[in-house]
Design a protein around this motif. Structure first.
Motif, short mmCIF file in Angstrom:
data_model
loop_
_atom_site.label_atom_id
_atom_site.label_comp_id
_atom_site.label_asym_id
_atom_site.label_seq_id
_atom_site.Cartn_x
_atom_site.Cartn_y
_atom_site.Cartn_z
N ALA A 115 2.82 1.08 6.11
CA ALA A 115 2.45 1.83 4.90
C ALA A 115 2.97 3.25 4.99
N ARG A 128 5.78 4.64 2.47
CA ARG A 128 5.38 5.76 1.61
C ARG A 128 6.36 6.91 1.74
N VAL A 138 0.84 -1.21 0.00
CA VAL A 138 0.00 0.00 0.00
C VAL A 138 0.87 1.26 0.00
N ALA A 154 1.01 4.06 -2.88
CA ALA A 154 0.62 5.44 -2.59
C ALA A 154 1.75 6.40 -2.93
N LEU A 200 -5.59 6.46 -0.18
CA LEU A 200 -4.99 5.42 0.66
C LEU A 200 -4.61 5.98 2.03
N LEU A 221 -4.88 8.72 -5.67
CA LEU A 221 -4.75 7.40 -5.05
C LEU A 221 -4.01 7.52 -3.72
N ASP A 222 -2.96 8.34 -3.71
CA ASP A 222 -2.20 8.57 -2.49
C ASP A 222 -3.11 9.14 -1.41
N THR A 235 -0.83 -0.26 8.86
CA THR A 235 -0.84 1.17 8.59
C THR A 235 0.50 1.83 8.89
N LEU A 252 -7.55 6.15 4.13
CA LEU A 252 -7.85 4.80 4.60
C LEU A 252 -6.99 4.48 5.82
#
Lengths: 316, 333
Positions: free
Chosen positions: A188, A192, A130, A134, A145, A141-142, A185, A148
């Motif tokens: 992610a 990222r 993810v 992102a 996400l 999309l980044d 998370t 989210l």
């Protein structure tokens, strides 16, 4: 390394406080929060890492060897010795079903560590995917996400985990999914951030102007570069995964009873504790605490060595 | 600009912050509801089996079909979600299948006890953090600092349920100082004295289990503050040590502490679930476990949304407090 600062300046030697009177103190009195020398702090950090590594090795040895020497699943019972305090035959006592607690807790440690490793790996793979997506694609999309991620973080992890295992009860898979779905998370976010910082590096421009496709850039240039970060996050997640799995199992929502994890064992022992059998919780609790401390100590040591400037960011 | 207009502008900015946060909370709630409902929808669990229990094996099919229709299980997923979400919006939280009570009534009966426990636990944790964090930073490197730091790092690895079992074994069964569990003694009315006696152990366990992060945070941020210029300035003016630490260093050190407190609400909820379960405390957090064991979807979903609200509220309150306490903080978070 030679230290120019003399030893005496930062000791908490309050005896040298000389009160001259009239509210005046000598200038050499100890001030609050005098910083500890950096070398000593680094030495202590190294010591913690080393101790954690040795401890984890010992625990792994216990978890691997003991159930294998005795009975593999810790399911062997001795009905003649139910709920006995520690004795030469059973050095850590027996529980309410006549299991030898040393064998049973070691088997539980093995299950807990294996499940935690699987969960940490699953969360890391999910989070890295993810996060890389992102960071690499960016744009809407980044943003989507990351919203989210915020939403998942807004629900207390154990509660979300409980909802997942409650609706898909009693399987190993449900526990792994429940932990992976709540812990990805942090990974992610880290991955990222790493991808975003990599995007501005010249070697990526070089790859793109050299004609590499987006997929190739992602596969050959971005993903290998985030592997160290992702591996570190997996280790940092280990204690959390151990914690989460044992908590779920303790509540009776985690692993099925034929897989005795430390949480299951502690959950079963609650009634025995009320009967005054303290030894039933002693060893499983001790193993659980030691395993958590050893994994988190090891993770912290590795983190400090790998990315000293990112300590606060990576603190899970 | 006079002080009056400045503070009025500040108040408006804080109101704006609250408004923006509430607006952001709407999509979060929507997403959490959809997510929880989706989990329920793909779950292999069939509510009809719960309705019937073991009688499902002897029930005839026409009856089962009738119950399915009554529970609305034959409608499409969208229709079911619409009915559930519509109920939530109009304040009807549904009926708990395991407790056979409206969910709103379950919350009304249990929420006060949870709030009591959580507030008491939080008070214990904050008190421990302030006393030991400040003390340890004050005497950094001394024996107390080493003990506090070591115990703090050690406690981080002790799950609340282990702490709870240990506390029960020692204080309730070994020393017989305090009752083992429950809200009152068996059959006794819920008088303040009874509840207070039964509250001590769970609140202490919850507070102690939350304290290590807070203690270590206060210690660390006080140490950082002690190295700042304004503290050096205070020292240079010859102020007494306790004035320097408590009046000049501590206020700046405590600003991030408010944010940390707000950010620890999820852990507080988690801790409350485990502590309430071990001590049979009749709060909402113990109801989570009960609802989960009985696959009571309406109750579980409502409690999940409640916990989400608590987390968002915690971070909002922390941000508002920081904005009000520190005029340098921008409210455009």
């Amino acid at each position: 390394m030679a230290d120019p600062v003399p030893e005496t300046t930062d000791t908490d030697n309050t005896d040298t406080d000389t009160d001259i009177g009239g509210g005046w103190h000598s200038a050499a009195r100890r001030r609050a929060g005098t910083p500890r020398r950096a070398a000593a702090a680094a030495g202590r950090a190294r010591l913690r890492g080393g101790v954690s590594l040795v401890l984890l090795g010992l625990l792994a040895l216990v978890a691997l060897l003991v159930p294998w020497l005795g009975d593999a699943a810790g399911q062997q019972v001795d009905y003649a010795a139910v709920l006995r305090p520690p004795s030469p035959a059973h050095p850590f006592g027996t529980d309410g079903s006549g299991h030898d607690l040393f064998v049973r807790a070691s088997a539980g440690l093995r299950v807990s560590l294996l499940v935690a490793t699987a969960c940490a790996l699953a969360s890391t793979v999910l989070g890295a995917a993810v996060g890389a997506l992102a960071g690499a694609v960016g744009g809407w999309l980044d943003r989507l996400l990351m919203r989210l991620v915020d939403t998942v973080n807004a629900v207390p992890h154990l509660l979300l985990g409980i909802v997942i295992v409650a609706l898909f009860r009693g399987s190993l898979g449900a526990v792994v999914v429940s932990i992976a779905a709540t812990h990805w998370t942090t990974v992610a976010r880290i991955v990222r951030a790493e991808v975003l910082s990599l995007r501005s590096r010249p070697f990526l421009d070089a790859a793109i102007s050299g004609g590499s496709s987006r997929a190739r850039v992602l596969r050959r240039h971005l993903l290998p570069a985030v592997v160290p970060q992702a591996a570190l996050s997996a280790v940092l997640l280990l204690p959390h995964a151990v914690w989460h799995e044992t908590a779920l199992s303790f509540l009776g929502l985690g692993l099925p009873p034929h897989l005795p994890s430390l949480g299951n064992i502690l959950g079963e022992s609650r009634r025995a504790v009320l009967l005054g059998a303290w030894w039933v919780v002693a060893l499983p609790s001790a193993l659980l605490v030691l395993a958590t401390l050893a994994t988190s100590g090891l993770a912290a040591g590795w983190r400090d060595r790998l990315v000293p400037r990112r300590r606060s960011e990576l603190a899970l | 600009m006079s002080a009056g207009t400045a503070s009025r502008g500040r108040g408006r900015a804080v109101l704006g912050l609250v408004g923006r946060r509430l607006a952001l909370a709407v999509p979060v709630f929507g997403l959490v509801s959809v997510g929880v409902f989706a989990l329920g929808a793909i779950s292999p669990f069939d509510p009809v089996y719960q309705y019937y229990g073991s009688r499902i094996f002897t029930a005839d099919e026409a009856d089962v079909a009738r119950v399915r229709a009554e529970l609305g299980l034959d409608d499409g997923l969208l229709a079911q979600f619409g009915r559930w979400a519509g109920g939530l919006l109009s304040g009807d939280l549904g009926t708990s299948r395991s407790l056979r009570q409206p969910v709103a009534q379950v919350l009304a009966e249990r929420l006060p006890w949870t709030l009591l426990l959580v507030c008491a636990g939080l008070a214990v944790a904050v008190l421990l953090a302030l006393v030991f964090g400040v003390w340890a930073a004050w005497r950094q490197g001394g024996w107390l600092d080493r003990v506090v730091t070591a115990v703090g790092h050690g406690l981080e690895g002790v799950p609340p349920f282990v702490l709870a079992l240990g506390a029960i074994a020692v204080f309730a069964l070994g020393l017989r100082w305090l009752p083992v569990a429950g809200l009152t003694d068996a059959g006794a009315a819920a008088s303040p004295g009874q509840v207070a006696r039964h509250l001590v152990l769970p609140a202490l366990v919850l507070g102690v289990s939350q304290s290590p992060w807070l203690v270590l945070h206060v210690r660390q941020s006080l140490l950082t503050a002690l190295a700042e210029d304004h503290v050096t300035g205070a020292r240079a003016r010859g102020l007494a040590e306790h004035v320097v630490v408590l009046r000049h260093a501590l206020p700046t050190a405590l600003l991030p502490f408010v944010t940390v407190l707000g950010a620890r609400v999820p852990e507080l909820v988690t801790g409350a679930v485990l502590v309430e379960e071990v001590f049979s405390w009749p709060g909402v957090a113990a109801a989570v476990v009960r609802a989960a064991l009985a696959v009571d979807f309406p109750l579980l979903a409502a409690l999940t949304l409640l916990a989400t609200a608590a987390v968002l509220l915690g971070s909002l309150l922390a941000d508002v407090a920081t904005a009000l306490l520190d005029p340098r903080v921008a409210t455009d978070g």
